[in-house]
Design a protein around this motif. Structure first.
Motif, PDB file in Angstrom:
ATOM      1  N   TRP A  94      11.733  -8.446  -6.108  1.00 22.48           N
ATOM      2  CA  TRP A  94      12.229  -9.653  -5.292  1.00 22.48           C
ATOM      3  C   TRP A  94      11.383 -10.829  -5.035  1.00 22.48           C
ATOM      4  CZ3 TRP A  94      17.574  -9.756  -3.847  1.00 22.48           C
ATOM      5  CH2 TRP A  94      18.139  -8.674  -3.625  1.00 22.48           C
ATOM      6  N   ARG A  95      11.723 -12.082  -5.387  1.00 22.79           N
ATOM      7  CA  ARG A  95      11.147 -13.349  -5.479  1.00 22.79           C
ATOM      8  C   ARG A  95      11.674 -14.411  -4.939  1.00 22.79           C
ATOM      9  NH1 ARG A  95       7.830 -12.946 -10.298  1.00 22.79           N
ATOM     10  NH2 ARG A  95       6.194 -11.332  -9.588  1.00 22.79           N
ATOM     11  N   GLU A  96      11.440 -15.158  -3.881  1.00 22.58           N
ATOM     12  CA  GLU A  96      12.338 -16.115  -3.349  1.00 22.58           C
ATOM     13  C   GLU A  96      13.604 -15.770  -2.973  1.00 22.58           C
ATOM     14  OE1 GLU A  96      11.732 -19.546  -5.841  1.00 22.58           O
ATOM     15  OE2 GLU A  96       9.592 -19.277  -5.929  1.00 22.58           O
ATOM     16  N   GLY A  97      13.888 -14.714  -2.475  1.00 25.63           N
ATOM     17  CA  GLY A  97      15.199 -14.116  -2.129  1.00 25.63           C
ATOM     18  C   GLY A  97      16.114 -13.660  -3.086  1.00 25.63           C
ATOM     19  N   ARG A  98      15.692 -13.561  -4.440  1.00 27.67           N
ATOM     20  CA  ARG A  98      16.520 -12.922  -5.664  1.00 27.67           C
ATOM     21  C   ARG A  98      15.691 -11.992  -6.526  1.00 27.67           C
ATOM     22  NH1 ARG A  98      15.943 -15.339 -10.756  1.00 27.67           N
ATOM     23  NH2 ARG A  98      14.184 -17.007 -10.741  1.00 27.67           N
ATOM     24  N   PRO A  99      16.375 -10.915  -7.165  1.00 25.67           N
ATOM     25  CA  PRO A  99      15.808  -9.994  -7.860  1.00 25.67           C
ATOM     26  C   PRO A  99      15.377 -10.575  -9.381  1.00 25.67           C
ATOM     27  CG  PRO A  99      18.232  -9.894  -7.973  1.00 25.67           C
ATOM     28  CD  PRO A  99      17.726 -10.856  -7.098  1.00 25.67           C
ATOM     29  N   VAL A 100      14.154 -10.278  -9.501  1.00 24.65           N
ATOM     30  CA  VAL A 100      13.733 -10.758 -10.757  1.00 24.65           C
ATOM     31  C   VAL A 100      13.118  -9.713 -11.792  1.00 24.65           C
ATOM     32  CG1 VAL A 100      12.677 -12.925  -9.798  1.00 24.65           C
ATOM     33  CG2 VAL A 100      11.347 -10.915 -10.006  1.00 24.65           C
ATOM     34  N   GLY A 101      13.314  -8.455 -11.552  1.00 24.97           N
ATOM     35  CA  GLY A 101      12.957  -7.270 -12.319  1.00 24.97           C
ATOM     36  C   GLY A 101      13.137  -6.067 -11.651  1.00 24.97           C
ATOM     37  N   LEU A 102      12.739  -4.886 -12.475  1.00 24.73           N
ATOM     38  CA  LEU A 102      12.677  -3.655 -12.072  1.00 24.73           C
ATOM     39  C   LEU A 102      11.513  -3.099 -12.286  1.00 24.73           C
ATOM     40  CD1 LEU A 102      16.043  -2.546 -13.414  1.00 24.73           C
ATOM     41  CD2 LEU A 102      15.520  -3.021 -11.037  1.00 24.73           C
ATOM     42  N   ALA A 103      10.646  -2.299 -11.405  1.00 24.49           N
ATOM     43  CA  ALA A 103       9.411  -1.805 -11.344  1.00 24.49           C
ATOM     44  C   ALA A 103       9.481  -0.150 -11.239  1.00 24.49           C
ATOM     45  CB  ALA A 103       8.490  -2.444 -10.543  1.00 24.49           C
ATOM     46  N   LEU A 104       8.402   0.408 -11.657  1.00 23.49           N
ATOM     47  CA  LEU A 104       8.340   1.701 -11.348  1.00 23.49           C
ATOM     48  C   LEU A 104       6.553   1.804 -10.610  1.00 23.49           C
ATOM     49  CD1 LEU A 104       9.319   4.466 -11.485  1.00 23.49           C
ATOM     50  CD2 LEU A 104       8.222   4.945 -13.638  1.00 23.49           C
ATOM     51  N   GLY A 105       6.624   2.186  -9.506  1.00 21.72           N
ATOM     52  CA  GLY A 105       5.253   2.000  -8.646  1.00 21.72           C
ATOM     53  C   GLY A 105       4.816   0.389  -8.539  1.00 21.72           C
ATOM     54  N   GLU A 106       3.945   0.094  -9.086  1.00 25.77           N
ATOM     55  CA  GLU A 106       3.420  -1.362  -9.177  1.00 25.77           C
ATOM     56  C   GLU A 106       3.567  -1.863 -10.529  1.00 25.77           C
ATOM     57  OE1 GLU A 106       2.315  -3.051  -6.522  1.00 25.77           O
ATOM     58  OE2 GLU A 106       2.923  -1.388  -5.322  1.00 25.77           O
TER      59      GLU A 106
END
Length: 182
Positions: free
Chosen positions: A126-138
């Motif tokens: 999340w950035r600025e209250g909205r989803p920006v992507g998907l991550a696995l770990g870092e």
């Protein structure tokens, strides 16, 4: 959406066009040569690895395998490329999500050619209250986009002169064999 390539009488030499109208089988031979030139071109393109370095999807091989047999019509010969995603590379265009709100664009080699659904441990970033992507770990695996623009690839199809040369060579061989009776 498929891509139709038509070899018309005005795209070959006048002598060859005249002969094609007199010898019905010649158009079929020219169409086969055009199809073979396309398949050869797509197989060469397939040899280039993907930008992310991930597992190969063999996209261009699938495009090569989707080339139809030539269809002879009154004005020429048509070969259809029936791959559903070939046209976007030939013409360029915008891609928007159909079943979701956002497109998930892979940004790592591990994610290339895979749906986010095949990973069980992805978490939203999340950035600025909205989803920006998907991550696995870092490590970020996908970024979200509302739409992407795919630019026209001028090398998606073989150059006209390469196709014309293949067609002319095949026609000459066919006519030479026909003349010699073999």
């Amino acid at each position: 959406m498929s891509v139709n390539l038509t070899l018309k009488e005005d795209s070959v030499t006048p002598d060859l066009a005249r002969l094609a109208s007199q010898v019905p089988d010649l158009k079929k031979v020219m169409g086969v040569a055009m199809r073979n030139a396309l398949i050869s071109h797509f197989r060469v393109k397939n040899a280039t690895p993907n930008r992310l370095g991930g597992t190969r999807t063999n996209f261009w091989l699938a495009v090569a395998n989707s080339c139809s047999a030539p269809v002879v019509n009154g004005s020429g010969v048509m070969v259809r490329i029936n791959h559903p995603h070939a046209a976007i590379h030939v013409y360029g265009g915008r891609i928007t999500p159909k079943k979701a709100k956002m497109l998930a664009i892979p940004v790592t080699a591990e994610a290339h050619g895979k749906s986010p659904r095949v990973f069980s441990d992805l978490r939203p970033v999340w950035r600025e209250g909205r989803p920006v992507g998907l991550a696995l770990g870092e490590k970020m695996y996908y970024v979200f986009k509302k739409r992407v623009w795919v630019p026209r690839d001028p090398r998606a199809l073989p150059p006209d002169d390469k196709v014309r040369k293949a067609v002319t060579t095949a026609a000459r061989i066919f006519l030479r064999r026909r003349e010699n009776g073999s």
